[in-house]
Scaffold this motif. Sequence first.
Motif, short mmCIF file in Angstrom:
data_model
loop_
_atom_site.label_atom_id
_atom_site.label_comp_id
_atom_site.label_asym_id
_atom_site.label_seq_id
_atom_site.Cartn_x
_atom_site.Cartn_y
_atom_site.Cartn_z
N PRO A 33 52.36 8.99 -6.01
CA PRO A 33 53.10 9.19 -6.88
C PRO A 33 52.87 8.13 -8.24
O PRO A 33 52.38 7.28 -7.95
CB PRO A 33 54.38 9.09 -6.30
N PRO B 13 56.21 16.40 -5.23
CA PRO B 13 55.30 16.98 -4.11
C PRO B 13 56.13 17.01 -2.63
O PRO B 13 55.96 18.07 -2.15
CB PRO B 13 54.29 15.69 -3.81
N VAL C 141 52.62 11.62 1.27
CA VAL C 141 53.15 11.05 -0.14
C VAL C 141 53.14 9.82 0.26
O VAL C 141 54.04 9.30 0.83
CB VAL C 141 54.39 11.89 -0.53
N ILE D 241 49.03 12.31 -1.67
CA ILE D 241 49.59 12.38 -2.82
C ILE D 241 50.03 10.82 -3.16
O ILE D 241 50.86 10.28 -2.68
CB ILE D 241 50.74 13.11 -3.19
#
Length: 332
Positions: A74, A20, A6, A72
């Motif tokens: 964000p 996540p 992330v 990921i």
Amino acid sequence: MHTVAVLALDGVIAFDLSTPIEVFGRTRLPDGRSPYRVRVCAPTAGADVDAGAFVLRAPWGLDELADADTIILPGLENPTAPVPREVLDAVLRAASSGTRIASICSGAFTLAATGLLDGMRATTHWVAAALLAERHPAVEVDPEVLYVDNGQFLTSAGAAAGLDLCLHVIRSDHGSAVAADAARLSVMPLERDGGQAQFIVHQQPPAPRGSVMEPLLRWMEENARRELTLDDIAGHAGMSTRTLNRRFREQTGTTPLQWLHRARIRQAQYLLETTTQPVDRIADRVGFGSPTAFRDRFRRLTGTSPHAYRRAFQGPAAAGPVPAARVAEGSA
């Protein structure tokens, strides 16, 4: 074990960080093993990441992206903030090795800045969709879906849609049973698919302030309940229908009847959210002569049915009829 990185940016408030982290971190296989290893990364290893309501330490730096199976991105409070070159380069290197990269909400701006979405369909929160399309014209922005899966690159809408995307990834990796278990832990239905529409409040295209269209638009909004024809609108404006269509499109980007339909749907959205009136009654009240025509138009503009919209938005305090003046405002 599959590593999920992330990636948060230093100096920019990051949204949806917890989604996540929690979803992948709590996922379990039938034998109880965890299939995912979650790493929170930032350009500076050990940096504190501002997530708005809390601050999170990012123990890992950009080097971790090279070993990640999924990255990921964000959401960002300021999606127009410049993305550091070293971040773009790290994401591009990971992409070149086949790493799956997904964005949540305005994280699509970070992914689009790499150029990896050029020529692809993508989504983001509907509030930011127009800005994403403006800043990245090579990306086909679809503001009316929950998420888009292009294979290696995935994008999603707001925070709840980010959860949908995470569950979709888990289902793709480990099947529906594991994803359903993850959904239950999140108290989330698994069956929402990416093509389901975002619940969008469709704002009307504005006319330039002081233009000849301003009073006409107010009149159309106030009289949306009437079965107005193009001739009615042109007559009120003192123009021929041809001239009206041309000037209307020049100043609003749409036609008079399309604008009128959107005004009616916005009024219907408000009534569905705040009253218990039957759908057929609402159809008549906002100016659709036929309930069937209303349902068809509502689905085309919102991507869902009036009944589904009401179930999603109406709270227990919804009361009786809303004052007529409030309906005339067309608020949604």
